[in-house]
Motif scaffolding. Structure first.
Motif, PDB file in Angstrom:
ATOM      1  N   THR A 125      32.864  44.295  54.216  1.00 20.59           N
ATOM      2  CA  THR A 125      33.978  44.305  53.258  1.00 20.59           C
ATOM      3  C   THR A 125      34.094  42.975  52.512  1.00 20.59           C
ATOM      4  O   THR A 125      34.894  42.853  51.587  1.00 20.59           O
ATOM      5  CB  THR A 125      35.311  44.557  53.992  1.00 20.59           C
ATOM      6  OG1 THR A 125      35.479  43.532  54.975  1.00 20.59           O
ATOM      7  CG2 THR A 125      35.325  45.905  54.663  1.00 20.59           C
ATOM      8  N   GLY A 126      33.331  41.969  52.951  1.00 19.13           N
ATOM      9  CA  GLY A 126      33.464  40.646  52.322  1.00 19.13           C
ATOM     10  C   GLY A 126      34.711  39.901  52.779  1.00 19.13           C
ATOM     11  O   GLY A 126      35.170  38.976  52.115  1.00 19.13           O
ATOM     12  N   SER A 127      35.262  40.319  53.919  1.00 12.72           N
ATOM     13  CA  SER A 127      36.488  39.666  54.420  1.00 12.72           C
ATOM     14  C   SER A 127      36.141  38.408  55.209  1.00 12.72           C
ATOM     15  O   SER A 127      35.074  38.316  55.808  1.00 12.72           O
ATOM     16  CB  SER A 127      37.257  40.621  55.331  1.00 12.72           C
ATOM     17  OG  SER A 127      37.631  41.763  54.585  1.00 12.72           O
ATOM     18  N   HIS A 178      41.413  37.968  52.691  1.00  9.13           N
ATOM     19  CA  HIS A 178      41.244  36.558  53.061  1.00  9.13           C
ATOM     20  C   HIS A 178      42.312  36.276  54.107  1.00  9.13           C
ATOM     21  O   HIS A 178      43.490  36.479  53.851  1.00  9.13           O
ATOM     22  CB  HIS A 178      41.433  35.668  51.828  1.00  9.13           C
ATOM     23  CG  HIS A 178      41.258  34.212  52.130  1.00  9.13           C
ATOM     24  ND1 HIS A 178      41.684  33.225  51.294  1.00  9.13           N
ATOM     25  CD2 HIS A 178      40.700  33.572  53.191  1.00  9.13           C
ATOM     26  CE1 HIS A 178      41.397  32.038  51.824  1.00  9.13           C
ATOM     27  NE2 HIS A 178      40.803  32.237  52.974  1.00  9.13           N
ATOM     28  N   GLN A 179      41.886  35.843  55.281  1.00  6.18           N
ATOM     29  CA  GLN A 179      42.827  35.611  56.369  1.00  6.18           C
ATOM     30  C   GLN A 179      42.689  34.171  56.841  1.00  6.18           C
ATOM     31  O   GLN A 179      41.582  33.642  56.897  1.00  6.18           O
ATOM     32  CB  GLN A 179      42.524  36.571  57.526  1.00  6.18           C
ATOM     33  CG  GLN A 179      42.652  38.017  57.103  1.00  6.18           C
ATOM     34  CD  GLN A 179      42.106  38.986  58.129  1.00  6.18           C
ATOM     35  OE1 GLN A 179      41.523  39.973  57.770  1.00  6.18           O
ATOM     36  NE2 GLN A 179      42.277  38.695  59.409  1.00  6.18           N
ATOM     37  N   GLN A 181      44.634  39.425  63.701  1.00  8.51           N
ATOM     38  CA  GLN A 181      43.592  38.951  62.780  1.00  8.51           C
ATOM     39  C   GLN A 181      42.352  39.849  62.879  1.00  8.51           C
ATOM     40  O   GLN A 181      41.771  40.243  61.865  1.00  8.51           O
ATOM     41  CB  GLN A 181      43.213  37.502  63.115  1.00  8.51           C
ATOM     42  CG  GLN A 181      44.311  36.488  62.858  1.00  8.51           C
ATOM     43  CD  GLN A 181      44.438  36.084  61.402  1.00  8.51           C
ATOM     44  OE1 GLN A 181      43.982  36.795  60.504  1.00  8.51           O
ATOM     45  NE2 GLN A 181      45.084  34.969  61.159  1.00  8.51           N
ATOM     46  N   GLY A 182      41.967  40.178  64.120  1.00  8.55           N
ATOM     47  CA  GLY A 182      40.778  41.012  64.316  1.00  8.55           C
ATOM     48  C   GLY A 182      40.953  42.401  63.729  1.00  8.55           C
ATOM     49  O   GLY A 182      40.023  42.967  63.137  1.00  8.55           O
ATOM     50  N   LEU A 224      46.973  30.382  47.938  1.00  9.24           N
ATOM     51  CA  LEU A 224      45.910  31.234  48.474  1.00  9.24           C
ATOM     52  C   LEU A 224      46.347  32.696  48.401  1.00  9.24           C
ATOM     53  O   LEU A 224      47.508  33.000  48.618  1.00  9.24           O
ATOM     54  CB  LEU A 224      45.629  30.874  49.936  1.00  9.24           C
ATOM     55  CG  LEU A 224      45.219  29.442  50.235  1.00  9.24           C
ATOM     56  CD1 LEU A 224      45.132  29.243  51.732  1.00  9.24           C
ATOM     57  CD2 LEU A 224      43.882  29.137  49.602  1.00  9.24           C
ATOM     58  N   GLN A 225      45.395  33.583  48.116  1.00  3.17           N
ATOM     59  CA  GLN A 225      45.734  35.019  48.129  1.00  3.17           C
ATOM     60  C   GLN A 225      45.416  35.550  49.524  1.00  3.17           C
ATOM     61  O   GLN A 225      44.326  36.027  49.787  1.00  3.17           O
ATOM     62  CB  GLN A 225      44.927  35.757  47.069  1.00  3.17           C
ATOM     63  CG  GLN A 225      45.302  35.327  45.671  1.00  3.17           C
ATOM     64  CD  GLN A 225      44.945  36.382  44.640  1.00  3.17           C
ATOM     65  OE1 GLN A 225      44.730  37.546  44.957  1.00  3.17           O
ATOM     66  NE2 GLN A 225      44.897  35.978  43.391  1.00  3.17           N
TER      67      GLN A 225
END
Length: 581
Positions: A214-216, A151-152, A139-140, A231-232
């Motif tokens: 990045t807006g993540s 989006h995670q 995830q990191g 969800l994307q």
């Protein structure tokens, strides 16, 4: 080195050599997965990239920390699993829109596009193998190294459990030991109007962990289909999907949304559970088909660690099969203590076998141990006197009848007959359906057409069965809930003698349950049907402060009605002993 379609992956090669030398014992499932990887190496259409996994390792070891803040150095098993995700690529031909150099208009050209091969990774590995830490490193990496806006999500049976994947990242942000995290955490989160250069670029917020460059976003979601649909998602980790009592296929729901995104990755990590026949079992059957080669799916990576048989529990050299990180993240002593506890405390035995050694036993055995639920050889009780127990409390979709035959040596013969509707059968998940098909084949489960059971149909079928088998029913014990019309007809046809009402509750159940437990321990309950094994394996009893017990009937899917009917029959037998003289 550039992409190669013949190279052996570096960490897999080291692992394979160690296995061949006999240093690392592996189970059947891991050896099947090794065969699948060997097929990828031999496949000319699949390419191996040695740089991507090294980038992930360098990022993890220079930037990330453990939950307690100490430096993270990746385990060999992490490198092996990560190499499967980052190492393999293939090319597809796509039409790509290319603008003209002057900026006006454009045209489509055909290009070869590189795609990551592995989209899903299943890790079934014993407790204490740092599975959640592995999920956290992935995830990191995608949150901070991938420059696209991602989006995670991470999900687990409870929201607090899912925090286990988030907390190492939050610690790493607080400590920011490496140059990347020092740059990303520089500045102030309060600076919302001043220069963007002085704002922090990576922070843990109430939404989750956000990367403002990045807006993540990485967030926790509840483990239910309606919260995960559509969800994307670029990266999803599903934690403990076998441990909880999960009735929905959440991994399928995540995958449907994620397939909109290019190169998505879903990592499902869990230790083996004790809850049978949920959606987890259905997924495991699919994984087994992939491993065997019956269903070819190169996009799935499966690392399924377990012991090959229960005999290996006593052999510490084999424990590595169930936990590749034994001695690193969890000590041999911990395992040794658990093995001793499993021998001394039968109630904890199944949980330990599942969680520590990857050996799922049938159901929870809080009450009957595994050995007690093994069926005996086939026997018939033609024209023998018996006591009949009836449990109709789920009359709309499941009725259970158990015949109890007192035998001369003090033991009891047991036969059971159960009824369900065709509608109930159609709604079962795949793993449960296979189980029910076994019961139908042995004749202990009868399916009647319709959505609701008609008690008169049940009565007539049971009556025919009693006459065919020549059973001499001398008393009837019944649970009064939903039994009125059945008992009224029984009384009019067989007379009022020997009909006993068994009211459910600790007051009536505690003593007979204790006696049945003693009989089952001595193997004096002689049953030969799988349905009885299944029902006994699902039995959980609630115990109050005085040690009084009663059967827990909370879970509808886990049928224990045959055991409840056996108890009713036993109580009726005790009240009418003189009828059996």
């Amino acid at each position: 080195m550039a992409l190669s379609n013949t190279a052996v992956p570096k960490y897999y090669g080291m692992f394979r050599d160690a296995v061949i030398r006999g240093e690392i014992p592996v189970c059947k499932e891991i050896s099947m997965e090794m065969n699948r990887i060997d097929d990828l190496i031999a496949n000319p259409g699949v390419y191996y990239d040695d740089q991507a996994v090294e980038g992930w390792i360098a990022y993890c070891e220079s930037e990330l920390t453990l939950t307690d803040g100490s430096d993270l150095s990746l385990l060999d098993s992490f490198k092996l699993w990560g190499e499967q995700i980052f190492g393999w690529y293939y090319f597809v031909e796509r039409s790509v829109y290319q603008p003209n150099p002057d900026g006006h208009g454009g045209h489509y050209v055909r290009k070869n596009v590189k795609k990551r091969l592995i989209n899903k990774q299943y890790l079934i590995v014993a407790r204490g193998a740092a599975k959640s830490m592995y999920g956290s490193t992935l995830q990191g990496y995608f949150l901070n190294v991938d420059t696209s806006t991602t989006h995670q999500i991470t999900t687990a049976p409870t929201m607090k459990q899912a925090e286990e994947v988030m907390s190492p990242l939050r610690t790493a942000i607080t400590r920011s030991r490496g140059p990347l995290f020092q740059f990303l955490t520089e500045g102030s989160l309060q600076n919302t109007t001043g220069s963007k250069a002085n704002r922090t670029k990576l922070a843990s917020t109430k939404k989750g962990v956000e990367n403002f460059l990045t807006g993540s976003l990485l967030e926790v979601r509840p483990m239910s289909i309606n919260k995960l649909q559509g969800l994307q998602i670029k990266v999803a980790t599903v934690d403990e999907w076998l441990s909880g009592d999960i009735r929905e296929d959440v991994i399928g729901a995540i995958e449907q949304g994620a397939s909109k995104v290019n190169d998505y990755i879903i990592v499902a990590i869990s230790s083996e559970g004790t809850v049978r026949n949920g959606s987890g079992d259905t997924i495991k059957m699919e994984l087994m088909d992939i491993l065997k080669g019956d269903y070819i799916n190169p996009h799935v990576s499966i690392w399924w660690y377990k012991l090959d048989s229960i005999d290996e529990v006593g052999d510490p050299e084999m424990w590595l099969k169930a936990n590749p990180n034994l001695g690193k993240t969890v000590s041999y002593e911990t395992y040794q203590l658990d093995v001793e506890r499993a021998e001394k405390a039968p109630a904890a035995r199944n949980d330990i076998l599942a969680k520590r050694f990857g050996l799922p036993m049938e159901g929870y055995t809080y009450y009957f141990t595994y050995e007690e639920t093994l069926p005996h050889r086939k026997r018939d009780y033609w024209q023998m006197p018996c006591s009949l127990g009836a449990d109709l409390s789920q009359g709309d979709d499941f009725c259970a009848f158990t015949f109890l035959f007192p035998l001369p040596n003090g033991s009891f013969g047991i036969k059971t007959r159960n009824y369900i509707t065709s509608t109930t059968l159609m709604k079962l998940p795949a793993a449960m359906r296979i189980k029910y098909d076994q019961f139908m084949a042995e004749g202990s489960l009868i399916v009647l057409e319709g959505a609701v059971l008609n008690m008169m149909d049940v009565y007539e079928d049971l009556d025919n069965h009693i006459q065919e088998c020549g059973y001499d029913v001398r008393c009837l014990g019944f649970d009064p809930y939903n039994a009125k019309e059945f008992v009224a007809r029984w009384e009019s046809e067989n007379g009022p003698f020997g009909i006993e009402k068994v009211i459910q509750g600790a007051k009536t159940e505690s003593v007979p349950l204790g006696e049945l437990k003693k009989l089952s321990e001595e193997r004096m309950l002689i049953f030969d049907e799988d349905l009885m094994t299944f029902a006994m394996g699902n039995c959980i009893t609630l115990e109050d402060t005085n040690g009084n017990r009663k059967l827990l009937k909370k879970r509808y899917e886990q049928k224990i009605d045959a055991v409840a009917a056996m108890m009713d029959a036993y109580i009726a037998y005790k009240l009418n002993r003189d009828a059996f003289e």
